[in-house]
Design an enzyme around this catalytic site. Sequence first.
Site, PDB file in Angstrom:
ATOM      1  CG  ASN A  44       4.490   2.494   8.351  1.00 18.59           C
ATOM      2  OD1 ASN A  44       5.398   2.452   7.417  1.00 18.59           O
ATOM      3  ND2 ASN A  44       3.238   2.216   8.115  1.00 18.59           N
ATOM      4  CD  GLU A  78      -2.099  -3.758   5.536  1.00 15.09           C
ATOM      5  OE1 GLU A  78      -2.440  -2.756   5.763  1.00 15.09           O
ATOM      6  OE2 GLU A  78      -1.566  -4.012   4.362  1.00 15.09           O
ATOM      7  NE  ARG A 117       2.734  -6.803   4.551  1.00 23.26           N
ATOM      8  CZ  ARG A 117       2.919  -5.515   4.736  1.00 23.26           C
ATOM      9  NH1 ARG A 117       4.306  -5.118   5.299  1.00 23.26           N
ATOM     10  NH2 ARG A 117       1.901  -4.738   4.383  1.00 23.26           N
ATOM     11  CD  GLU A 126       5.809   2.162   2.955  1.00 19.37           C
ATOM     12  OE1 GLU A 126       6.958   2.826   2.860  1.00 19.37           O
ATOM     13  OE2 GLU A 126       4.851   2.400   3.688  1.00 19.37           O
ATOM     14  CG  ASP A 174       2.874   4.734   5.390  1.00 20.09           C
ATOM     15  OD1 ASP A 174       3.845   3.958   5.787  1.00 20.09           O
ATOM     16  OD2 ASP A 174       1.880   4.142   4.437  1.00 20.09           O
ATOM     17  CG  ASN A 183       4.931  -1.947   7.085  1.00 20.30           C
ATOM     18  OD1 ASN A 183       4.791  -2.267   5.937  1.00 20.30           O
ATOM     19  ND2 ASN A 183       4.590  -0.782   7.460  1.00 20.30           N
TER      20      ASN A 183
END
Length: 299
Positions: free
Chosen positions: A154, A121, A101, A18, A204, A103
Amino acid sequence: MSSVSIECVAREGCGIGESPVWDEKEGALLYVDITGRKVCRWSPLTGQAQAIAVDAPVSSVALRKSGDYVITLGTRFAALKWKEELVTTITQVDKDKANTRFNDGKVDPAGRYFAGTMAEEIRPAVLERRQGSLYTLFPDLSVVKHFDQVDISNGLDWSLDHRTFFYIDSLSYSVDAFDYDLQTGKIGNRRSIYKLEKEESIPDGMCIDTEGKLWVACYDGGRVIRLDPETGKRLQTVKLPVDKTTSCCFGGKDYSEMFVTSASDGMDKEWLSRQPQAGGIFKITGLGVKGVPPYPFAG
């Protein structure tokens, strides 16, 4: 556009790659592996990625004006000194929630670090809904919460005139825009500018090019799509050899190369045997557009 070419440049295979960010000073690509709990830096000169292990899921990395980096780590904003491999906490959010958490995160044109949270998740993209929030870490290290009730906070970026903030809450399957006040960092007037098609799957990470068009990585869609935020139309689709494309940024000497991160978490053996490059970092050339250099955190 037959001149588009795609190459897997880092094959280490992230669990969830990511937050790609081009570090011009180092001539290298930064990114994170969220579940692998490491911050990575890939050099096109050596073709190798160095990694620094951290003590919690690390979901975004950004440049820092004073040198080195800032990261989002668990529910903390933190500073990372690369050479010393030293992580120090700046501040923590979501203190009332045991199961969230950070992202994705990105720095705005004024040097503020925007990042949002989500529930941990159970399986990829399966989680308790509406547990997340969107935050900003200001250069004076204070934190503002913009809103909550977020599923998966996101992709984020800003228009070229800095008057619009673009944002993705993945499970809304929408790319949204807000009015943006660069002086204060305030956002308002939320609206959807693009709803994803079924085959595009889950929106995303995201970045903007010098023509003001948005590029969105489609998780489980195996592609990045180029959108016109003014018309709400999709202009281009670039398919990748992996399904779980997670985010994208421009980089390279003149920001004409696109880097795309991907994930391998949640894939069984048979799926991985069909997509051996899952979790790798891809470089796309020949898009014919350039990107905007990342802004450094001013604090």
